[in-house]
Design an enzyme around this catalytic site. Structure first.
Site, PDB file in Angstrom:
ATOM      1  N   HIS A   1       0.878  -1.172   0.000  1.00 17.65           N
ATOM      2  CA  HIS A   1       0.000   0.000   0.000  1.00 17.65           C
ATOM      3  C   HIS A   1       0.921   1.228   0.000  1.00 17.65           C
ATOM      4  O   HIS A   1       2.028   1.173   0.555  1.00 17.65           O
ATOM      5  CB  HIS A   1      -0.826  -0.044   1.291  1.00 17.65           C
ATOM      6  CG  HIS A   1      -1.903   0.981   1.405  1.00 17.65           C
ATOM      7  ND1 HIS A   1      -1.637   2.288   1.735  1.00 17.65           N
ATOM      8  CD2 HIS A   1      -3.248   0.893   1.273  1.00 17.65           C
ATOM      9  CE1 HIS A   1      -2.773   2.957   1.794  1.00 17.65           C
ATOM     10  NE2 HIS A   1      -3.769   2.132   1.513  1.00 17.65           N
TER      11      HIS A   1
ATOM     12  N   ASP B   1       3.394  -4.241   7.902  1.00 21.18           N
ATOM     13  CA  ASP B   1       2.152  -3.481   7.745  1.00 21.18           C
ATOM     14  C   ASP B   1       1.014  -4.500   7.883  1.00 21.18           C
ATOM     15  O   ASP B   1       0.732  -5.255   6.963  1.00 21.18           O
ATOM     16  CB  ASP B   1       2.149  -2.800   6.370  1.00 21.18           C
ATOM     17  CG  ASP B   1       0.790  -2.205   6.037  1.00 21.18           C
ATOM     18  OD1 ASP B   1      -0.162  -2.393   6.815  1.00 21.18           O
ATOM     19  OD2 ASP B   1       0.682  -1.556   4.983  1.00 21.18           O
TER      20      ASP B   1
ATOM     21  N   GLN C   1      -4.050  -4.990   6.677  1.00 18.51           N
ATOM     22  CA  GLN C   1      -4.952  -5.930   6.028  1.00 18.51           C
ATOM     23  C   GLN C   1      -4.811  -7.339   6.615  1.00 18.51           C
ATOM     24  O   GLN C   1      -5.581  -8.225   6.273  1.00 18.51           O
ATOM     25  CB  GLN C   1      -4.676  -5.895   4.511  1.00 18.51           C
ATOM     26  CG  GLN C   1      -5.552  -6.751   3.633  1.00 18.51           C
ATOM     27  CD  GLN C   1      -7.017  -6.346   3.675  1.00 18.51           C
ATOM     28  OE1 GLN C   1      -7.370  -5.225   4.028  1.00 18.51           O
ATOM     29  NE2 GLN C   1      -7.880  -7.277   3.331  1.00 18.51           N
TER      30      GLN C   1
ATOM     31  N   LYS D   1     -10.080  -1.162  10.261  1.00 22.72           N
ATOM     32  CA  LYS D   1     -10.048  -2.353   9.406  1.00 22.72           C
ATOM     33  C   LYS D   1     -10.209  -3.626  10.227  1.00 22.72           C
ATOM     34  O   LYS D   1     -10.032  -4.731   9.717  1.00 22.72           O
ATOM     35  CB  LYS D   1      -8.743  -2.389   8.605  1.00 22.72           C
ATOM     36  CG  LYS D   1      -8.608  -1.168   7.721  1.00 22.72           C
ATOM     37  CD  LYS D   1      -8.143  -1.361   6.313  1.00 22.72           C
ATOM     38  CE  LYS D   1      -7.357  -2.544   5.954  1.00 22.72           C
ATOM     39  NZ  LYS D   1      -7.081  -2.595   4.508  1.00 22.72           N
TER      40      LYS D   1
ATOM     41  N   CYS E   1      -4.542   2.453  -3.782  1.00 20.48           N
ATOM     42  CA  CYS E   1      -3.301   2.920  -3.130  1.00 20.48           C
ATOM     43  C   CYS E   1      -2.189   1.883  -3.279  1.00 20.48           C
ATOM     44  O   CYS E   1      -1.410   1.660  -2.336  1.00 20.48           O
ATOM     45  CB  CYS E   1      -3.524   3.231  -1.645  1.00 20.48           C
ATOM     46  SG  CYS E   1      -4.778   4.453  -1.367  1.00 20.48           S
TER      47      CYS E   1
END
Ligand code: PMP
Length: 424
Positions: free
Chosen positions: A137, A214, A217, A240, A378
């Site tokens: 992202h 990261d 997700q 999220k 993104c």
């Protein structure tokens, strides 16, 4: 088909839009909130709203206690070894920035030290490098690109052909350069690729690099155990993972947080302030300058409690089943090309359609009640590598059902046929 036992907790899903039942399949943009989180937020505002850590009155103490309880709950959820390793931020982007800016300062100091030692700036900066990947992202790509631009460190991008990281290429980068940090997604927000962190993290460590994951997700769709992963940093967002917007977490190993320079200064993060010098308060507070998003923290704590109390393993199993079903059904639609063929996928399926633009597809299926996303998500470097400039993304969560996937596919088929007819 089996009944979804969690769906009743998400009142937003039980509505019609444009006269059609809402089918919400845009969870990679933001997930929905269970009523338990909304009630906890309302209770906070009604009974305990006050600033934390500063006052010594009843409400302030109650608010402080609720925030520190949320920290402990989240520590348990990601299996950190101490609650102090959980830092509250505004979201994943903010968490990554906190580490990136700290590392930038460290690299600049290092370069300045080398200049004093007469090694010369060029000699100093060329020793450091940062690796990110093609599937990131922009939040885990642009900050590192900019840190390298600001400090003169080298910027490396690990390729991800067909949506799978090339670990041999990663090893080559690590072997031939002095890499300070590898920044890598747990799960891609475009192709849904689940990265093999159990290989990436030990590989980076073998060459002396730290790893920032990261987890924006990953956190809702995969089990997370930061001690087992052994990553230095793991970042995620409340919105999220069924929590509120504007709140996120930076997990960091205590030893890393102790040496990371704070870059945001103000109330609550200091120890002693004099005219010449300021000393920092303890971790995690030295990274939480100013009044935090108190309600957001408490709401995120409630979201995590919801996930823990409602059997997150069963949610993952439900999602795996749903993803396999959706992948097969969407992939079988005429003119649809699924983007990326990773070994393991979670939470997102992206596709392109020959002869129909993603924007037109998403706008038209919206009018049939189905919410998906179109655009570059993104993730322009990943899309470029896949030879596309835009895609449609379907991103289910544990409260979605196979019936909803059926509705999506019925509507998609009609829309694709119509759009191709217009264009021919
Ligand atoms: N990384 C990934 C993989 C994401 O999916 C997202 C959000 N879509 C982000 C980073 C950024 O998260 P936020 O906007 O909450 O900061």
């Amino acid at each position: 088909m089996k009944e979804n036992i969690w769906r009743k907790d998400f009142p937003i899903l039980d509505q019609e839009i444009y006269g059609k039942p809402l089918v919400y399949l845009d969870n990679a943009a933001t997930s929905q909130m269970p009523v338990q989180v909304m009630e906890r937020l309302a209770e906070h505002y009604k009974t305990e709203h006050a600033n934390i850590h500063r006052g010594i009155h009843y409400l302030s103490e109650k608010s402080t206690e609720a925030v520190e309880q949320a920290r402990k709950t989240i520590k348990g959820f990601v299996k950190a070894s101490e609650a102090e390793e959980i830092i509250f931020t505004q979201g994943t982007t903010d968490s990554i920035h906190l580490v990136a800016a700290g590392i930038a300062e460290e690299l600049l100091r290092e370069a300045a030290g080398a200049m004093e030692d007469n090694a010369g700036l060029a000699g100093a900066v060329s020793r450091a490098g940062i690796v990110t990947t093609q599937m990131e992202h922009h939040s885990n790509y642009v900050p590192w690109q900019q840190v390298c631009r600001q400090t003169g460190a080298q910027f490396f991008v690990c390729p991800a052909p067909d949506g799978e990281l090339d670990l041999d290429a990663l090893e080559e980068i690590l072997k031939n350069n002095r890499i300070r940090l590898v920044a890598c997604a747990h799960v891609s927000n475009l192709t849904g690729t689940v990265n093999p962190l159990d290989q990436i993290i030990p590989l980076a460590h073998r060459y002396g690099a730290e790893v920032l994951v990261d987890g924006a997700q990953g956190i809702l769709h995969q089990p997370v155990n930061v001690q087992e992963l052994d990553c230095e940093y793991y970042c995620f967002s409340g919105h999220k993972m069924t929590g509120p917007t504007g709140i996120g977490v930076l997990y960091g190993k205590r030893a890393c947080l102790e040496k990371l320079p704070p870059v945001r200064f103000g109330g609550g993060m200091v120890d002693i302030v004099t005219e010449q010098k300021t000393t920092w308060g303890p971790v995690p507070h030295r990274f939480e300058a100013g009044t935090p998003n108190i309600a957001g923290i408490i709401g995120l704590g409630a979201a995590v409690e919801y996930l823990l109390e409602h059997d997150i393993e069963a949610m993952h199993a439900w999602e795996d089943d749903l993803m396999a079903y959706a992948l097969e059904k969407i992939g079988a639609l005429p003119y649809v090309r699924i983007l990326g063929h990773p070994k393991k996928r979670a939470g997102a399926i992206a596709f392109a359609v020959d002869g129909a633009h993603p924007y037109d597809i998403a706008s038209m299926i919206d009018k049939a009640g189905v919410a998906v996303r179109s655009g570059n998500h993104c993730a322009q470097p990943m899309l470029q590598a896949l030879g596309e400039s835009a895609a449609v993304r379907v991103s289910p969560a544990f409260y979605n059902t196979k019936e909803e996937v059926d509705t999506l596919c019925e509507v998609l088929e009609k829309v694709i046929t119509m759009l191709r007819r217009f264009q021919s």
